[in-house]
Design a protein around this motif. Structure first.
Motif, short mmCIF file in Angstrom:
data_model
loop_
_atom_site.label_atom_id
_atom_site.label_comp_id
_atom_site.label_asym_id
_atom_site.label_seq_id
_atom_site.Cartn_x
_atom_site.Cartn_y
_atom_site.Cartn_z
N PHE A 172 6.29 26.77 24.71
CA PHE A 172 6.62 28.15 25.04
C PHE A 172 6.08 29.17 24.05
CE2 PHE A 172 9.61 26.02 27.78
CZ PHE A 172 9.73 26.87 28.86
N ARG A 173 6.00 28.80 22.76
CA ARG A 173 5.56 29.77 21.77
C ARG A 173 5.04 29.04 20.54
NH1 ARG A 173 9.64 33.56 21.52
NH2 ARG A 173 8.77 34.43 19.64
N GLY A 174 4.36 29.81 19.68
CA GLY A 174 3.89 29.24 18.43
C GLY A 174 2.41 28.91 18.41
N ALA A 175 1.99 28.31 17.31
CA ALA A 175 0.58 27.97 17.11
C ALA A 175 0.12 26.96 18.16
CB ALA A 175 0.37 27.41 15.71
N PRO A 176 -1.16 27.00 18.53
CA PRO A 176 -1.66 26.11 19.58
C PRO A 176 -1.75 24.67 19.14
CG PRO A 176 -3.46 27.37 18.63
CD PRO A 176 -2.20 27.92 18.04
N THR A 177 -1.54 23.79 20.10
CA THR A 177 -1.68 22.36 19.89
C THR A 177 -2.06 21.73 21.23
OG1 THR A 177 -0.61 20.39 18.97
CG2 THR A 177 0.74 21.81 20.37
N THR A 178 -2.26 20.43 21.24
CA THR A 178 -2.57 19.74 22.49
C THR A 178 -1.39 19.84 23.45
OG1 THR A 178 -4.02 18.20 21.32
CG2 THR A 178 -3.25 17.55 23.51
N ALA A 179 -1.66 20.23 24.67
CA ALA A 179 -0.61 20.38 25.69
C ALA A 179 -0.71 19.25 26.70
CB ALA A 179 -0.75 21.73 26.39
N SER A 180 0.35 19.07 27.46
CA SER A 180 0.37 18.02 28.47
C SER A 180 0.18 18.61 29.86
CB SER A 180 1.70 17.26 28.42
OG SER A 180 2.78 18.12 28.73
N ALA A 181 -0.56 17.91 30.68
CA ALA A 181 -0.72 18.26 32.09
C ALA A 181 -0.09 17.17 32.93
CB ALA A 181 -2.20 18.41 32.44
N THR A 182 0.28 17.48 34.14
CA THR A 182 0.92 16.50 35.01
C THR A 182 -0.09 15.45 35.50
OG1 THR A 182 0.50 17.80 37.01
CG2 THR A 182 2.57 18.21 35.81
N GLY A 183 0.44 14.35 35.98
CA GLY A 183 -0.41 13.33 36.56
C GLY A 183 -1.20 13.85 37.75
N THR A 184 -0.57 14.73 38.53
CA THR A 184 -1.27 15.34 39.67
C THR A 184 -2.47 16.14 39.19
OG1 THR A 184 0.81 15.49 40.90
CG2 THR A 184 -1.01 16.88 41.65
N ALA A 185 -2.30 16.90 38.10
CA ALA A 185 -3.38 17.72 37.58
C ALA A 185 -4.53 16.88 37.05
CB ALA A 185 -2.85 18.63 36.47
N LYS A 186 -4.22 15.64 36.65
CA LYS A 186 -5.26 14.75 36.10
C LYS A 186 -5.82 13.78 37.13
CE LYS A 186 -2.42 13.64 32.67
NZ LYS A 186 -1.86 13.07 31.41
N ASP A 187 -5.44 13.96 38.40
CA ASP A 187 -5.88 13.07 39.47
C ASP A 187 -7.34 13.36 39.83
OD1 ASP A 187 -6.38 11.66 41.79
OD2 ASP A 187 -4.57 12.33 42.84
N PRO A 188 -8.28 12.46 39.52
CA PRO A 188 -9.69 12.74 39.79
C PRO A 188 -10.02 12.79 41.28
CG PRO A 188 -9.42 10.48 39.03
CD PRO A 188 -8.08 11.15 38.86
N VAL A 189 -9.29 12.08 42.09
CA VAL A 189 -9.54 12.10 43.54
C VAL A 189 -9.17 13.47 44.11
CG1 VAL A 189 -8.94 11.09 45.77
CG2 VAL A 189 -9.22 9.61 43.76
N LEU A 190 -8.01 13.97 43.73
CA LEU A 190 -7.59 15.29 44.18
C LEU A 190 -8.53 16.37 43.64
CD1 LEU A 190 -5.59 17.09 45.66
CD2 LEU A 190 -4.14 17.08 43.61
#
Length: 311
Positions: free
Chosen positions: A271-289
């Protein structure tokens, strides 16, 4: 991670284009890029407002940006803007796909697409595709696509969402789908760039919860003044500043530590603060979709991004 804008390297000689740069995250992104020596094009729908913002940015950074008229909700405008950039410059180093609309009442783009998916995804898909030849002329080009943690609120996307009728329209579901599309596009662009063997870095960012006009814009369009004031009050209480919200985008577009296909956001619970690696959902990482969305986007926009190095 401890990171601040002081860690941005010297960007002299690099040319950047930032969409939605007249306010909020886009303004703060453009400002810091200018302060660190980049030549910046600020792309905005309202040319008159953009000229006023240009003067403010010049005063704040001691470096004048270039105004580019661009309406992401109109594919003809996207084509004209990309053609103008391609005819004027010999390369483009950095592209920040930042502009967006959030939770407006039902509207369609000039081309008949649902406004949020049409602007937030299709407009940027077409712009990126048309600018790829110019990007690939740069020695180390980057494309940063700005999403949101709201991409986690939806479970999928399909082709009918692009032209969803008003009946059954949910402004927050549509927004979530547009932000899901941003991550899917970012990752698919990365996969295609690596498969083609081109030196293009495609990464994503999200601002967490930052105080911008974006939250109030939808209620204002719908004529709901009380809701707009409510969002303004919430922002004052819990949101981080727009400047801090731009940190993940600035990190993604400038840090030497960024990895291909990386996704970055604020470190404190996202939500706030210095940037770091963020997580994406499995749906967002679906190469077929992602591949399906790419095909739908090519058909919808008439733009088929080509990842080959110009000779």
């Amino acid at each position: 991670m401890t990171w601040s804008t002081a860690d941005i390297p010297d960007l002299t000689g690099q040319r950047a284009l930032v969409t939605g740069a007249t306010s909020g995250l886009g303004y703060e992104t453009a400002l810091e890029l200018l302060r660190h020596g980049a030549d910046v094009l600020i792309a905005a729908r309202n040319a008159e407002k953009a000229e006023q913002v240009s003067a403010t940015l010049t005063q704040a950074s001691n470096k004048e940006p270039t105004v580019l008229e661009l309406d992401l909700a109109d594919l003809t405008s996207v084509e004209k803007a990309a053609d103008s950039v391609s005819k004027t410059y010999d390369k483009l180093d950095l592209l920040v796909n930042n502009a967006g609309v959030m939770a407006p009442p039902y509207r369609q783009t000039a081309d008949g697409f649902e406004l949020q998916l049409g602007t937030n995804h299709l407009g940027h898909f077409a712009l990126t595709g048309r600018l790829l030849p110019l990007l690939l002329k740069a020695p180390a080009p980057r494309v940063v696509t700005v999403s949101s943690f709201m991409h986690k609120t939806v479970r999928g996307i399909n082709e009918t969402d692009l032209r969803r009728p008003e009946q059954g329209y949910s402004k927050w579901v549509a927004y979530g789908k547009s932000k899901l599309a941003n991550v899917l596009f970012m990752l698919e662009l990365d996969r295609r760039a690596r498969a083609a063997g081109v030196n293009l870095l495609s990464v994503g960012a999200h601002p967490g919860y930052a105080a911008t006009h974006l939250q109030a814009a939808g209620p204002e369009l719908a004529g709901r003044a009380f809701e707009a004031r409510m969002w303004a009050g919430i922002n004052k209480l819990v949101a981080q500043s727009a400047a801090a919200g731009a940190w993940p985008s600035l990190y993604a577009v400038t840090s030497p530590d960024v990895r291909p296909g990386g996704y970055y956001g604020p470190g404190f619970f996202g939500f706030r603060g210095a940037p770091t690696t963020a997580s994406a959902t499995g749906t967002a990482k679906d190469p077929v979709l992602a591949e399906r969305l790419w095909a739908w986007s090519v058909e919808a926009t008439g733009v088929d991004p080509t990842l080959t190095v110009p000779r």
